[in-house]
Structure formats: structure tokens, C-alpha cells
Design a protein around this motif. Structure first.
Motif, PDB file in Angstrom:
ATOM      1  N   PRO A  62       0.828  -1.209   0.000  1.00  0.00           N
ATOM      2  CA  PRO A  62       0.000   0.000   0.000  1.00  0.00           C
ATOM      3  C   PRO A  62       0.864   1.261   0.000  1.00  0.00           C
ATOM      4  CG  PRO A  62       0.000  -1.015   2.177  1.00  0.00           C
ATOM      5  CD  PRO A  62       0.776  -1.938   1.274  1.00  0.00           C
ATOM      6  N   ASN A  67      -5.828   6.023   0.287  1.00  0.00           N
ATOM      7  CA  ASN A  67      -6.624   4.812   0.380  1.00  0.00           C
ATOM      8  C   ASN A  67      -6.082   3.745  -0.566  1.00  0.00           C
ATOM      9  OD1 ASN A  67      -8.567   2.868   0.617  1.00  0.00           O
ATOM     10  ND2 ASN A  67     -10.231   4.115  -0.187  1.00  0.00           N
ATOM     11  N   THR A  68      -5.671   2.626  -0.016  1.00  0.00           N
ATOM     12  CA  THR A  68      -5.188   1.507  -0.830  1.00  0.00           C
ATOM     13  C   THR A  68      -5.914   0.224  -0.442  1.00  0.00           C
ATOM     14  OG1 THR A  68      -3.373   1.190   0.719  1.00  0.00           O
ATOM     15  CG2 THR A  68      -2.907   2.495  -1.246  1.00  0.00           C
ATOM     16  N   TRP A  69      -7.178   0.378  -0.064  1.00  0.00           N
ATOM     17  CA  TRP A  69      -7.986  -0.766   0.354  1.00  0.00           C
ATOM     18  C   TRP A  69      -7.931  -1.844  -0.709  1.00  0.00           C
ATOM     19  CZ3 TRP A  69     -12.071  -3.843  -0.941  1.00  0.00           C
ATOM     20  CH2 TRP A  69     -12.673  -4.546   0.102  1.00  0.00           C
ATOM     21  N   ARG A  72      -3.444  -2.400   3.928  1.00  0.00           N
ATOM     22  CA  ARG A  72      -3.104  -1.271   4.790  1.00  0.00           C
ATOM     23  C   ARG A  72      -1.843  -1.634   5.567  1.00  0.00           C
ATOM     24  NH1 ARG A  72      -4.019  -1.661  10.199  1.00  0.00           N
ATOM     25  NH2 ARG A  72      -5.316  -3.377  10.904  1.00  0.00           N
ATOM     26  N   TRP A  73      -1.188  -0.619   6.053  1.00  0.00           N
ATOM     27  CA  TRP A  73      -0.001  -0.821   6.870  1.00  0.00           C
ATOM     28  C   TRP A  73      -0.419  -1.155   8.292  1.00  0.00           C
ATOM     29  CZ3 TRP A  73       4.558  -1.498   4.807  1.00  0.00           C
ATOM     30  CH2 TRP A  73       4.836  -0.933   3.572  1.00  0.00           C
ATOM     31  N   GLU A  76       4.445   0.629   9.629  1.00  0.00           N
ATOM     32  CA  GLU A  76       5.140   1.226   8.486  1.00  0.00           C
ATOM     33  C   GLU A  76       6.655   1.095   8.624  1.00  0.00           C
ATOM     34  OE1 GLU A  76       3.940   5.250   7.801  1.00  0.00           O
ATOM     35  OE2 GLU A  76       1.826   4.720   7.678  1.00  0.00           O
TER      36      GLU A  76
END
Length: 101
Positions: A62, A67-69, A72-73, A76
Motif C-alpha cells: 500500500p 486509500n489503498t484498500w 493497509r499498513w 510502516e
């Protein structure tokens, strides 16, 4: 959960851990190149990149922002911990396995 335990063991700086919000809900612990092959892993651990230099392996990562649905991290990457420490992950996995059995 392994991700919680490694984050606690690393005082909150576990390195990059990606999780899926849907589907199988996999957790991906990103190790430095070559680290997968340098350790023996408990049964049930799925390794990517362990078949040699010619194996092509990848996982989705991601973006750090936005938003990378469904990815998710969970943790990080940081300047001090750009990768999850393989030895620490292995220790947590083995400890977790003992707790469950």
C-alpha cells in the motif's frame, strides 16, 4: 497475533508489516532481501522468495498515504527499521506456536 507481538517486542518499531482488510486477511512481514533463506521457519509459514534467485515473487504494497484498500499498513517502515528483523520475527513465531499448543 504475531503482528501485535512483534510490534511489542520491537517497542513499536517493528518495520514494515502489511495486512489485508478483506479476503484471507494475510499478514506480510517484509524482510531484507535474502533474509528468508537465511533462517529456518516454523511449519505453516508461507515464504515468498525462498526458492532461489530466479524465482519471481511479489506482494502488493500500500501507499504510505491515501486509500489503498484492501491493503493497509499494520506497521510502516521507518528510517531505523526499513525491514522486519528476521530473527525477531522467527522468535515471535516460535513463541506464539508454543503458546497455542
Amino acid at each position: 497475533m504475531v503482528a501485535e507481538r512483534i510490534t511489542e517486542a520491537a517497542d513499536g518499531d517493528a518495520g514494515p508489516v502489511v495486512c489485508e482488510a478483506a479476503g484471507f486477511r494475510w499478514m506480510y512481514f517484509l524482510l531484507a532481501p535474502g533474509e528468508v533463506r537465511n533462517h529456518s521457519w516454523p511449519l505453516g509459514v508461507q515464504r515468498f522468495g525462498s526458492r532461489g534467485d530466479r524465482a519471481l515473487t511479489y506482494i502488493g504494497i500500500p501507499a504510505l498515504d491515501g486509500n489503498t484498500w484492501p491493503l493497509r499498513w499494520y506497521s510502516e517502515p521507518t528510517p531505523t527499521t526499513p525491514y522486519v528483523r528476521a530473527a525477531q520475527l522467527r522468535a515471535v513465531l516460535i513463541s506464539s506456536r508454543r503458546t497455542l499448543t
